[in-house]
Design an enzyme around this catalytic site. Structure first.
Site, PDB file in Angstrom:
ATOM      1  N   ALA A 155       0.805  -1.234   0.000  1.00 54.08           N
ATOM      2  CA  ALA A 155       0.000   0.000   0.000  1.00 54.08           C
ATOM      3  C   ALA A 155       0.838   1.285   0.000  1.00 54.08           C
ATOM      4  O   ALA A 155       0.281   2.372   0.172  1.00 54.08           O
ATOM      5  CB  ALA A 155      -0.997   0.028   1.161  1.00 54.08           C
ATOM      6  N   ALA A 156       2.165   1.176  -0.200  1.00 51.23           N
ATOM      7  CA  ALA A 156       2.972   2.401  -0.288  1.00 51.23           C
ATOM      8  C   ALA A 156       2.506   3.247  -1.470  1.00 51.23           C
ATOM      9  O   ALA A 156       2.394   4.476  -1.379  1.00 51.23           O
ATOM     10  CB  ALA A 156       4.446   2.045  -0.449  1.00 51.23           C
ATOM     11  N   GLY A 157       2.207   2.576  -2.582  1.00 50.26           N
ATOM     12  CA  GLY A 157       1.723   3.303  -3.763  1.00 50.26           C
ATOM     13  C   GLY A 157       0.370   3.949  -3.513  1.00 50.26           C
ATOM     14  O   GLY A 157       0.079   5.046  -4.010  1.00 50.26           O
ATOM     15  N   ASP A 158      -0.458   3.279  -2.712  1.00 46.86           N
ATOM     16  CA  ASP A 158      -1.783   3.840  -2.392  1.00 46.86           C
ATOM     17  C   ASP A 158      -1.623   5.079  -1.514  1.00 46.86           C
ATOM     18  O   ASP A 158      -2.306   6.096  -1.719  1.00 46.86           O
ATOM     19  CB  ASP A 158      -2.642   2.795  -1.664  1.00 46.86           C
ATOM     20  CG  ASP A 158      -2.827   1.537  -2.501  1.00 46.86           C
ATOM     21  OD1 ASP A 158      -2.858   1.656  -3.740  1.00 46.86           O
ATOM     22  OD2 ASP A 158      -2.918   0.443  -1.917  1.00 46.86           O
TER      23      ASP A 158
HETATM   24  O1  RIB Z   1      -1.892  -1.868  -2.938  1.00 44.81           O
HETATM   25  C1  RIB Z   1      -1.978  -2.808  -1.891  1.00 44.81           C
HETATM   26  C2  RIB Z   1      -3.297  -3.507  -1.946  1.00 44.81           C
HETATM   27  O2  RIB Z   1      -3.353  -4.292  -3.116  1.00 44.81           O
HETATM   28  C3  RIB Z   1      -3.551  -4.467  -0.821  1.00 44.81           C
HETATM   29  O3  RIB Z   1      -4.138  -3.874   0.297  1.00 44.81           O
HETATM   30  C4  RIB Z   1      -4.413  -5.549  -1.473  1.00 44.81           C
HETATM   31  O4  RIB Z   1      -5.698  -5.621  -0.961  1.00 44.81           O
HETATM   32  C5  RIB Z   1      -4.397  -5.214  -2.969  1.00 44.81           C
HETATM   33  O5  RIB Z   1      -5.547  -4.573  -3.358  1.00 44.81           O
END
Ligand code: RIB
Length: 306
Positions: free
Chosen positions: A252-255
């Site tokens: 989730a670093a990209g998120d």
């Molecule tokens: O970007 C990370 C996410 O990718 C995770 O939380 C997983 O659920 C997938 O969607």
């Protein structure tokens, strides 16, 4: 008044095994730890933006299984408005994640309810979408829904940030409706069909130019420890360095980055200032375990930047 961020995307339960390394095909290894976390690229971006203090709505689906209500509650606990999150018949999205000892990961997503997010549902969510200052999307929902979203965003003059993850070939008509396209290194390689290395400015520059020529107004390549690379039309390219940090979990670093980048832009900061802020948010997220629990508050980011 600050316009909200609206995230359209996936909501998953992450089943996370930690091990010394990520197993090769055919290899069995003994893991050290197992945990579940709230995740999904869409939900992670929504929680990240809300924890940074930005008003945020989520448009998506959870299943009518026991995970569904937990996933909705996690979004609400993170400060995200969930009126446009539907509960649909069937299982919620899940992600099977392996984390190696340097924080590297691999992920298999089983979309479940996320696969039922249709263009019709976006029509129902139009009153929420129309308020957006930025719409954030990824590719863990059906592509025709993302294409519809692109048309909606263009028609309503709302900038769309597309995180092309998981990467796949994208229709030219969609790319033209994208304001910021933000692939990471491996997604860039899939999109441009060439090797791209974060430590090789020639390869990142040429990949970014190729992506810009495919339609989006701006391109930002997320290069992990090498920071990020910004390419805008008729402007000099810019490299924003990453903050050195001991990574324990890169999930989730990209998120975290995308949410923070949108928050920065909506606060009126320049792309390079917003990218520096986003690099800080991503750095904090990789120093913590899990997807949504790793997202920092604005106060934590300000303390980190000092
Ligand atoms: O970007 C990370 C996410 O990718 C995770 O939380 C997983 O659920 C997938 O969607």
């Amino acid at each position: 008044m600050l316009k909200p961020i609206v995230v359209v995307g996936s909501i998953n339960l992450d089943l996370v095994a930690r091990a010394h390394h990520i197993p090769r095909p055919g290899e069995t290894i003994i893991g050290s730890d197992f945990q579940t976390f709230y995740g999904g690229k869409g939900a992670n971006q929504a929680v990240a933006a809300a924890k940074l203090g930005h008003p945020t709505f989520m448009v998506g689906n959870v299943g009518d299984d026991s995970f569904g209500s937990e996933l909705r509650q996690a979004l609400q606990d993170g400060g995200v408005k969930t009126d446009a999150v539907k509960t649909v018949t069937g299982s919620s999205g899940v992600a099977l994640i392996t984390i190696g000892s340097s924080g590297e990961n691999n992920i298999v997503v089983v979309p479940g309810a996320n696969a039922l997010l249709t263009p019709d549902q976006l029509e129902e969510a139009a009153p929420v979408l129309r308020q957006a200052g930025f719409i954030l999307a990824q590719l863990e929902i059906p592509l025709d829904t993302v294409e519809y979203l692109g048309e909606f965003a263009a028609k309503n003059g709302i900038p769309l940030m597309l995180d092309p993850a998981p990467a796949r070939d994208l229709p030219a008509a969609l790319l033209k409706n994208v304001n910021w396209l933000t692939p990471n290194e491996s997604e860039t390689e899939i999109l441009v069909k060439a090797d791209v290395r974060g430590d090789d400015p020639a390869s990142t520059s040429s990949a970014a130019e190729q992506l810009l020529a495919s339609g989006p107004q701006h391109v930002l390549l997320k290069l992990g420890a090498h920071g990020c690379f910004i390419a805008e039309r008729d402007k000099p390219q810019q490299v924003i360095p990453a903050f050195p940090i001991k990574a324990v979990d890169s999930t989730a670093a990209g998120d975290a980055f995308n949410a923070a980048f949108a928050v920065g832009l909506l606060r009126g900061e320049s792309p390079s200032e917003s990218a520096r802020f986003a690099c800080a948010v991503a750095a904090i997220s990789v120093s913590r375990h899990g997807a949504q629990p790793s997202m920092p508050t604005l106060e934590e980011v300000e303390a980190f930047l000092e």
